[in-house]
Design a protein around this motif. Sequence first.
Motif, PDB file in Angstrom:
ATOM      1  N   MET A 293     -18.010  16.661 -62.200  1.00  0.00           N
ATOM      2  CA  MET A 293     -16.765  15.928 -62.090  1.00  0.00           C
ATOM      3  C   MET A 293     -16.433  15.802 -60.613  1.00  0.00           C
ATOM      4  O   MET A 293     -16.544  16.763 -59.863  1.00  0.00           O
ATOM      5  N   ALA A 294     -16.010  14.647 -60.178  1.00  0.00           N
ATOM      6  CA  ALA A 294     -15.697  14.401 -58.775  1.00  0.00           C
ATOM      7  C   ALA A 294     -14.393  15.077 -58.402  1.00  0.00           C
ATOM      8  O   ALA A 294     -13.468  15.141 -59.210  1.00  0.00           O
ATOM      9  N   PRO A 295     -14.291  15.600 -57.179  1.00  0.00           N
ATOM     10  CA  PRO A 295     -13.042  16.226 -56.751  1.00  0.00           C
ATOM     11  C   PRO A 295     -11.945  15.181 -56.630  1.00  0.00           C
ATOM     12  O   PRO A 295     -12.202  14.012 -56.353  1.00  0.00           O
ATOM     13  N   ILE A 296     -10.725  15.624 -56.823  1.00  0.00           N
ATOM     14  CA  ILE A 296      -9.570  14.745 -56.710  1.00  0.00           C
ATOM     15  C   ILE A 296      -9.221  14.617 -55.230  1.00  0.00           C
ATOM     16  O   ILE A 296      -9.091  15.620 -54.532  1.00  0.00           O
ATOM     17  N   PRO A 297      -9.091  13.381 -54.716  1.00  0.00           N
ATOM     18  CA  PRO A 297      -8.745  13.217 -53.306  1.00  0.00           C
ATOM     19  C   PRO A 297      -7.362  13.797 -53.026  1.00  0.00           C
ATOM     20  O   PRO A 297      -6.487  13.769 -53.893  1.00  0.00           O
ATOM     21  N   ALA A 298      -7.165  14.342 -51.836  1.00  0.00           N
ATOM     22  CA  ALA A 298      -5.881  14.947 -51.479  1.00  0.00           C
ATOM     23  C   ALA A 298      -5.372  14.330 -50.196  1.00  0.00           C
ATOM     24  O   ALA A 298      -6.145  13.856 -49.372  1.00  0.00           O
TER      25      ALA A 298
ATOM     26  N   THR B  45      -3.713  13.427 -55.540  1.00  0.00           N
ATOM     27  CA  THR B  45      -3.473  12.121 -56.147  1.00  0.00           C
ATOM     28  C   THR B  45      -4.483  11.932 -57.260  1.00  0.00           C
ATOM     29  O   THR B  45      -5.674  12.187 -57.086  1.00  0.00           O
ATOM     30  N   ARG B  46      -4.019  11.528 -58.390  1.00  0.00           N
ATOM     31  CA  ARG B  46      -4.901  11.335 -59.544  1.00  0.00           C
ATOM     32  C   ARG B  46      -5.165   9.845 -59.730  1.00  0.00           C
ATOM     33  O   ARG B  46      -4.252   9.043 -59.634  1.00  0.00           O
ATOM     34  N   PRO B  47      -6.422   9.506 -60.023  1.00  0.00           N
ATOM     35  CA  PRO B  47      -6.706   8.090 -60.279  1.00  0.00           C
ATOM     36  C   PRO B  47      -6.035   7.662 -61.584  1.00  0.00           C
ATOM     37  O   PRO B  47      -5.912   8.444 -62.520  1.00  0.00           O
ATOM     38  N   LYS B  48      -5.568   6.433 -61.598  1.00  0.00           N
ATOM     39  CA  LYS B  48      -4.951   5.912 -62.820  1.00  0.00           C
ATOM     40  C   LYS B  48      -6.042   5.606 -63.836  1.00  0.00           C
ATOM     41  O   LYS B  48      -7.051   4.997 -63.501  1.00  0.00           O
TER      42      LYS B  48
END
Length: 125
Positions: free
Chosen positions: A1-6, A37-40
């Motif tokens: 799973m890709a990390p969530i950008p911060a 930030t979470r992708p929509k």
Amino acid sequence: MAPIPARVIPATSGGGDEDPGQPGGGSGSGTGVVTATRPKTQKPSMYKVLMLNDDYTPMEFVVHVLERFFNKSQEDATQIMLHVHRRGVGICGVYPYEIAESKVTQVVDFARKHQHPLQCILEKD
């Protein structure tokens, strides 16, 4: 799973020695707040499972299929079956693609197993 950008949002210290031209003030303690930030996510496309009328499949069998594979009550299944009989096509349900495709396959396989030509198809909603 890709990390969530911060992103880092500079914190303000509340002291009076801040430089208004600099984020976080001029004296800066080097602290900040990290927010994720979470992708929509998009809702999946929905597909209608349509049943086609034929002159050979018994009405009782169609009602049974609607009850078994589409979880319809006997009353709802009968209404859908009559709609298909009168209009030539009717909606059995609306599902995401993989579920709709699976239901079409199950219905067609079940009908063939019982030697009926009943057909179901998919149509994008």
